[in-house]
Design a protein around this motif. Structure first.
Motif, PDB file in Angstrom:
ATOM      1  N   UNK A 318       0.834  -1.199   0.000  1.00 44.24           N
ATOM      2  CA  UNK A 318       0.000   0.000   0.000  1.00 44.24           C
ATOM      3  C   UNK A 318       0.870   1.251   0.000  1.00 44.24           C
ATOM      4  N   UNK A 319       1.866   1.274   0.892  1.00 48.42           N
ATOM      5  CA  UNK A 319       2.739   2.440   0.978  1.00 48.42           C
ATOM      6  C   UNK A 319       3.497   2.657  -0.336  1.00 48.42           C
ATOM      7  N   UNK A 320       4.030   1.572  -0.898  1.00 50.63           N
ATOM      8  CA  UNK A 320       4.745   1.668  -2.170  1.00 50.63           C
ATOM      9  C   UNK A 320       3.832   2.218  -3.267  1.00 50.63           C
ATOM     10  N   UNK A 321       2.616   1.691  -3.287  1.00 45.09           N
ATOM     11  CA  UNK A 321       1.662   2.114  -4.307  1.00 45.09           C
ATOM     12  C   UNK A 321       1.323   3.592  -4.163  1.00 45.09           C
ATOM     13  N   UNK A 322       1.046   4.037  -2.949  1.00 50.27           N
ATOM     14  CA  UNK A 322       0.676   5.434  -2.730  1.00 50.27           C
ATOM     15  C   UNK A 322       1.847   6.376  -3.031  1.00 50.27           C
ATOM     16  N   UNK A 323       3.057   5.944  -2.713  1.00 53.34           N
ATOM     17  CA  UNK A 323       4.229   6.743  -3.069  1.00 53.34           C
ATOM     18  C   UNK A 323       4.333   6.876  -4.584  1.00 53.34           C
ATOM     19  N   UNK A 324       4.044   5.775  -5.275  1.00 52.38           N
ATOM     20  CA  UNK A 324       4.146   5.773  -6.725  1.00 52.38           C
ATOM     21  C   UNK A 324       3.102   6.693  -7.359  1.00 52.38           C
ATOM     22  N   UNK A 325       1.828   6.520  -6.972  1.00 53.86           N
ATOM     23  CA  UNK A 325       0.760   7.256  -7.655  1.00 53.86           C
ATOM     24  C   UNK A 325       0.679   8.712  -7.225  1.00 53.86           C
ATOM     25  N   UNK A 326       1.370   9.069  -6.145  1.00 56.46           N
ATOM     26  CA  UNK A 326       1.415  10.468  -5.729  1.00 56.46           C
ATOM     27  C   UNK A 326       2.591  11.204  -6.370  1.00 56.46           C
ATOM     28  N   UNK A 342      -6.918   5.780   8.530  1.00 57.24           N
ATOM     29  CA  UNK A 342      -5.896   5.019   7.804  1.00 57.24           C
ATOM     30  C   UNK A 342      -5.407   5.796   6.583  1.00 57.24           C
ATOM     31  N   UNK A 343      -6.336   6.293   5.789  1.00 62.59           N
ATOM     32  CA  UNK A 343      -5.942   6.960   4.547  1.00 62.59           C
ATOM     33  C   UNK A 343      -5.228   8.274   4.846  1.00 62.59           C
ATOM     34  N   UNK A 344      -5.696   8.986   5.876  1.00 67.37           N
ATOM     35  CA  UNK A 344      -5.054  10.252   6.239  1.00 67.37           C
ATOM     36  C   UNK A 344      -3.619  10.011   6.711  1.00 67.37           C
ATOM     37  N   UNK A 345      -3.441   8.940   7.478  1.00 66.05           N
ATOM     38  CA  UNK A 345      -2.116   8.631   8.016  1.00 66.05           C
ATOM     39  C   UNK A 345      -1.142   8.239   6.895  1.00 66.05           C
ATOM     40  N   UNK A 346      -1.626   7.461   5.929  1.00 65.36           N
ATOM     41  CA  UNK A 346      -0.770   7.028   4.819  1.00 65.36           C
ATOM     42  C   UNK A 346      -0.214   8.239   4.079  1.00 65.36           C
ATOM     43  N   UNK A 347      -1.077   9.187   3.759  1.00 65.81           N
ATOM     44  CA  UNK A 347      -0.619  10.346   2.977  1.00 65.81           C
ATOM     45  C   UNK A 347       0.159  11.340   3.834  1.00 65.81           C
ATOM     46  N   UNK A 348      -0.148  11.360   5.100  1.00 64.71           N
ATOM     47  CA  UNK A 348       0.649  12.209   6.007  1.00 64.71           C
ATOM     48  C   UNK A 348       2.080  11.672   6.091  1.00 64.71           C
ATOM     49  N   UNK A 349       2.210  10.346   6.137  1.00 65.38           N
ATOM     50  CA  UNK A 349       3.534   9.723   6.237  1.00 65.38           C
ATOM     51  C   UNK A 349       4.401  10.000   5.009  1.00 65.38           C
ATOM     52  N   UNK A 350       3.760  10.103   3.837  1.00 61.31           N
ATOM     53  CA  UNK A 350       4.546  10.339   2.617  1.00 61.31           C
ATOM     54  C   UNK A 350       4.500  11.813   2.199  1.00 61.31           C
ATOM     55  N   UNK A 351       3.964  12.664   3.106  1.00 57.39           N
ATOM     56  CA  UNK A 351       3.980  14.133   2.919  1.00 57.39           C
ATOM     57  C   UNK A 351       3.253  14.569   1.647  1.00 57.39           C
ATOM     58  N   UNK A 352       2.035  14.028   1.449  1.00 60.61           N
ATOM     59  CA  UNK A 352       1.214  14.395   0.291  1.00 60.61           C
ATOM     60  C   UNK A 352      -0.107  14.968   0.783  1.00 60.61           C
TER      61      UNK A 352
END
Length: 367
Positions: A318-326, A342-352
């Motif tokens: 999931x993290x790899x995918x979100x990093x890629x598509x962002x 969950x979704x807010x935390x994922x994007x917060x972690x990758x600074x998007x």
């Protein structure tokens, strides 16, 4: 750049009325299952590809108890606003307009606003018959090549006519002259489709391999292979050799409508020998490759719609995918999820940064 600025719905599925203003980057729709998140993605699919992703019957998109639906979208493309609308009244023909002008043929619209949709329903690409995989190929090529879509429509029309003739032959002698004409028409369209599919797969497979290896960190050996009867023998010869069989079965048994896209893992069928995680990664790589292919061939970035995919992948993927598509290689993104935190935390972690919408029973609010 191409992106969807605004979406307006009237009596579409479970929505009486809705209006959304989107971000040009990441848009997230959160809510419980059945709230209507997927219906919003399907409305966007309608605007781009003239049909539902999930249900081919247009009248079933009208909200229960109502007589019509209307979906409108304002796109920005090359700094120009494009207004697209799709409407349907019960028992009437679907109306599709670009900047208030109705299309003569819906095929004229396909490819203007390229889109890639990822959904749990995509598992049918692996588990169902070859028709689903041919539809996937046709969908991608049609968004980049209007001539291909024309040939596909012609081929299916000629195939239907030939099958009708073969059925009639069961009760009366076959019209040889008409059969010859239909065979010539079928061969002409079929050869073009075969060549286009061959070229597409030659370009597509390296993109697929690249995305799959990224998702699994190069740990698994998978392959994607295109097989067609036309690769072994000319279409004319195939039709001649199969005539007796076709007449007996009352249908055309050879041609590009029998083409197959084979999915394998370690040389074995993914359908039988792939784990759920491997199948999900394979599907995701297929869709990301579709995105890359469209971007390369259109010269701008398609819309990417990710429907309820987080429960199907582990946290690392999931993290790899979100990093890629962002990443800047991707354009406007729409995501649905049942867990806001969950979704807010994922994007917060990758600074998007994201734009968040909450969906409940066909009602929307900005979070």
């Amino acid at each position: 750049m191409m992106w969807l600025k605004k979406l307006t719905l009237l009596n579409f599925k479970n929505y009486t009325q809705a209006e959304l203003d989107f971000s040009p980057t990441v848009n997230v729709l959160v809510g419980n299952n059945g709230a209507g998140k997927t219906n919003l993605l399907d409305a966007i699919h309608y605007l781009c590809l003239c049909k539902s992703y999930f249900n081919p019957i247009d009248s079933q998109q009208i909200k229960n108890g109502e007589d019509l639906f209307l979906v409108q979208g304002h796109f920005e493309k090359d700094e120009t606003i494009e207004n697209i609308s799709c409407g349907l009244k019960r028992n009437q023909k679907k109306s599709f307009k670009r900047n208030k002008k109705e299309y003569e043929k819906l095929a004229e619209h396909i490819g203007l606003f390229p889109l890639v949709m990822v959904s749990p329903y995509d598992i049918g690409l692996i588990m169902d018959g070859s028709e689903e995989r041919r539809r996937f190929i046709d969908n991608v090529i049609s968004q980049t090549d209007a001539r291909y879509l024309d040939q596909l429509i012609r081929y299916n029309k000629h195939l239907q006519s030939r099958n009708v003739l073969l059925k009639q032959a069961a009760v009366k002698s076959i019209d040889g002259a008409l059969l010859q004409v239909l065979d010539e028409q079928l061969v002409q369209s079929g050869n073009i489709i075969f060549q286009k599919r061959q070229q597409f797969l030659a370009d597509f497979i390296p993109l697929f391999d690249q995305h799959y290896q990224f998702l699994v960190s190069g740990e698994e050996e998978v392959s994607l292979r295109y097989s067609s009867q036309l690769a072994e023998k000319s279409f004319e010869s195939l039709l001649t050799d199969a005539f007796d069989k076709d007449r007996l079965l009352e249908r055309t048994t050879v041609g590009v409508h029998k083409d197959e896209l084979q999915f394998e893992i370690k040389g074995m069928a993914l359908k039988k020998f792939g784990s759920q995680g491997q199948q999900k990664s394979f599907l995701m790589a297929l869709k990301l490759a579709q995105y890359s292919y469209l971007r390369q061939n259109k010269g701008y970035k398609p819309l990417l719609l990710l429907d309820d995919i987080f429960d199907k992948l582990d946290n690392n993927r999931i993290r790899k995918l979100m990093e890629m598509v962002s990443h800047e290689d991707f354009g406007q993104l729409f995501i649905t999820d049942t867990h806001r935190d969950r979704i807010a935390r994922i994007f917060e972690d990758i600074c998007v940064d994201i734009k968040l919408f909450e969906v409940a029973n066909g009602e929307l609010s900005y979070a």
